[in-house]
Each structure stands twice: as C-alpha cells, then as structure tokens.
Design an enzyme around this catalytic site. Structure first.
Site, PDB file in Angstrom:
ATOM      1  N   GLU A 174       0.750  -1.140   0.094  1.00 59.73           N
ATOM      2  CA  GLU A 174       0.030   0.013   0.006  1.00 59.73           C
ATOM      3  C   GLU A 174       0.852   1.138  -0.001  1.00 59.73           C
ATOM      4  OE1 GLU A 174      -3.466   0.664  -0.055  1.00 59.73           O
ATOM      5  OE2 GLU A 174      -3.292  -1.393  -0.802  1.00 59.73           O
ATOM      6  N   CYS A 202     -11.822   1.553 -15.041  1.00 58.82           N
ATOM      7  CA  CYS A 202     -12.178   2.954 -14.884  1.00 58.82           C
ATOM      8  C   CYS A 202     -11.073   3.864 -14.855  1.00 58.82           C
ATOM      9  CB  CYS A 202     -13.085   3.104 -13.475  1.00 58.82           C
ATOM     10  SG  CYS A 202     -13.655   4.689 -13.517  1.00 58.82           S
ATOM     11  N   CYS A 235     -15.566   1.637 -20.541  1.00 58.52           N
ATOM     12  CA  CYS A 235     -17.016   1.561 -19.792  1.00 58.52           C
ATOM     13  C   CYS A 235     -17.865   0.313 -20.262  1.00 58.52           C
ATOM     14  CB  CYS A 235     -17.757   2.851 -20.127  1.00 58.52           C
ATOM     15  SG  CYS A 235     -16.919   4.354 -19.414  1.00 58.52           S
ATOM     16  N   CYS A 241     -17.581  -2.292 -17.839  1.00 58.55           N
ATOM     17  CA  CYS A 241     -17.395  -1.972 -16.466  1.00 58.55           C
ATOM     18  C   CYS A 241     -18.789  -2.446 -15.741  1.00 58.55           C
ATOM     19  CB  CYS A 241     -17.357  -0.284 -16.335  1.00 58.55           C
ATOM     20  SG  CYS A 241     -17.751   0.067 -14.562  1.00 58.55           S
ATOM     21  N   CYS A 280     -24.041   4.290 -13.755  1.00 56.48           N
ATOM     22  CA  CYS A 280     -22.690   5.201 -13.510  1.00 56.48           C
ATOM     23  C   CYS A 280     -23.189   6.619 -14.059  1.00 56.48           C
ATOM     24  CB  CYS A 280     -21.544   4.894 -14.240  1.00 56.48           C
ATOM     25  SG  CYS A 280     -20.219   5.930 -14.024  1.00 56.48           S
TER      26      CYS A 280
END
Length: 348
Positions: A36, A191, A198, A201, A207
């Site tokens: 991370e 994305c 799209c 997705c 969305c």
C-alpha cells in the site's frame, strides 16, 4: 432489482480481478502494508519489482525494524517520496517495541503509526484481517467520483468527505478483502483516467458519469499551478581507484538523509566547491538533464572531475565518503544520481 455495487464488483473480480500480485501470497499485514505504501503515487507494474526485492531482503516486519536506514533507503531507491520509506522503518520499530513485532489490528493504533493514514489502515485491516473498513486510494476515488457524479477536485475536504461516505456505504461485511481489491482493480484496469473501458465495467448501468458523458471531466482536475525551475551543478569527483565522492544530504529539502553528489549553485562556482573537497586537475562538463518533482523542475548540470585526490579531512567526516561501485548499490541514492553514476562511471 439492481444488484449492490459490492455484489457486482465481486462478480467482476471473480472473473477479471488480479489474484496473482506478490503481496497477495501470502496476504499478511506486513506485505499488505508495504504494498500500500509503495503503491502511493506509483503504478502496480512499477511496484512489483521493488516489492519483491524488498521482501527478499527484509521478509518480515522485524527484519525491517532491525535493518539500518541505508539498507532501507537503498531498497527503496527509485520509488521516490523517500519519507515513505523512513515512516515504514520507524513504524516497524514501533511495532516491534509495542506490539510484539506485529501490525496492530486496531484502527486507532494503526493510524497512530508514522505514515499510515485512514485508507492505508483500512486496507491493512480489510485485506490482512478481513475486517470491514473502507479504503479510498486514487483508483477508488476515480471510480466513486464517476459512479456518483461528484464534481470538484478529490483533494478538497468537502469532496473527500462525500467520497468516504460512499466508500463506507458500499463496503460489504463479507469478502471485504476481495471487495477492496476489486474496486482498486476496477480503477486500475477499467475505470482508468483516460479512455475508460465503460463497456466492460460492471457499474456502467447506473454510473452517472457514463450516463451523462462526463467520464472525461470526472474526476475534476486539480487547478493548474505553474511549476518553477531551479538549477544545480552536480560534482562527480572520481579518484584513481574509480571511487566517487558522496555526501549525505541534510534532514531538510529534497532527498533528506540520502547519499548524493556534492552540489554547487552553478557551473561557475563548481570549480571552487570541488577544490574544497579534493585536489583536482581538470573538469569535463557532461550533458545536462532535468528531474521533475511534484512542485518544481530541477535542471542538473553534471561536471566530472577525474583523477581527484581526497583531502585528509574527509576520512573523519561521517557525512562524506568515497564509494566503490559495489558500495553504491548498498546506499540510498536519489534515482537521478544513481542513473547518472551508472551511466557516467560504467558502474552497471
């Protein structure tokens, strides 16, 4: 009835999600935390090699805590934002001293550690311990901004507050580790910032950015700010044994605490600066280059002083040292300095 965001993302993840990233096997708290931190401002494709090299050298949190700073910075060299590495090192030492060498499972204890914010703490708790905590890294911000049609730069407190509310609402109680990976993967692979896919997705059906043709406008760009340019002359003092003189940088400014080349304000003052460091006979001006930081550009003019002879005082100065090629790889060096030395001195 439309499936929840979590259910759609988990279905998508089962088919398309990334399940072979090195920090997923095993997915323990130390490896999640390290990944991370490395992934902040850095893409997965770049991080993988650094991560594997880091955990090979320092496979456990206790190993990190017991390592010296030069070792940690050398392993980090090239990732930039070196304060992240120092925070990792210090946080590992705190975990050894206070938590028996383990990452705490408590949110408040995690965010109290150096360099761990709300999203990183959430990722550790969700991915390593399976606890229900939301995350909000750059990829997740982009997904949620578009899905909910949120205008305004994501760094603004009012916008970020909205995004955290949505992030928490969408985070499920079950399979939370897979969900957090799924929403990060969606932002990283589908994305994406430019030309999002799209049609692939799982969230496209409702969305707002997709519906209103706003994917190019959302997330809103940060207001443009002029980036100033600074100049410096880097001095490569190389002796007859092909050792290079390095100086440890101070605690302030860029590259704090890293080993780097001596510098002068410009080429006109470089000679007098070099004479204070070693006996020199000649200088060769090398090709200038630019290194871009987040807040300014640095024009670097390297000058090579071959056949330099060390002054006696340097041996007694812990902030200066003559280094062989083998020693250079063990030190934390700024990426442009390391690349310059590898190129100029044939140290590769």
């Amino acid at each position: 009835m439309t499936l929840s965001v979590a259910k759609r993302l988990l279905r998508w993840f089962d088919q398309h999600g990334r399940k072979d990233l090195p920090w997923q096997h095993p997915r323990d708290a130390y490896r999640v935390w390290l990944s991370e931190v490395m992934l902040q401002q850095t893409q997965v494709s770049t991080v993988v090699g650094y991560f594997e090299r880091f955990v090979t050298a320092l496979p456990t949190l206790r190993d990190l805590a017991e390592a010296d700073e030069d070792t940690v910075l050398a392993l980090w060299s090239g990732l930039g934002y070196y304060r992240r590495a120092r925070f990792l090192h210090r946080a590992a030492q705190i975990c050894v001293a206070q938590y028996s060498g383990e990452m705490p499972r408590d949110y408040d204890a995690l965010v109290a550690l150096p360099g761990i914010g709300r999203s990183t703490a959430g990722a550790i708790l969700a991915q390593a311990y399976g606890l229900r905590f939301p995350i909000l890294d750059g990829n997740v911000k982009r997904v949620l901004t578009r899905y909910h049609g949120i205008h305004g730069h994501t760094g603004q407190s009012t916008v970020e507050k909205q995004l955290w509310k949505h992030a928490d609402a969408h985070t499920p109680a079950a399979r939370v580790a897979d969900y957090t990976q799924a929403i990060m993967d969606l932002g990283a692979t589908v994305c994406v910032r430019s030309r999002p896919q799209c049609e692939a997705c799982p969230l496209a059906g409702d969305c707002i950015a997709y519906r209103d043709n706003l994917t190019a406008q959302l997330p809103s760009r940060k207001p443009a700010k002029a980036i100033p340019t600074r100049t410096t002359a880097m001095l490569i003092l190389r002796d007859a044994r092909r050792r290079v003189l390095l100086e440890r940088r101070g605690p302030l400014g860029v590259w704090p605490g890293l080993w780097s080349l001596p510098e002068a304000a410009d080429a006109t003052t470089a000679w007098s600066t070099a004479q204070k460091l070693a006996q020199i006979d000649d200088a060769q001006t090398l090709t200038s280059f630019v290194h871009v930081f987040s807040h300014y550009r640095l024009d670097i003019e390297p000058l090579l002083f071959d056949g330099a002879t060390a002054h006696h005082g340097i041996a007694d100065n812990p902030q200066q040292r003559w280094c062989t090629a083998d020693e250079l790889v063990t030190l934390g060096l700024p990426a442009p300095v390391r690349e310059l030395l590898l190129k100029i001195n044939d140290l590769a």
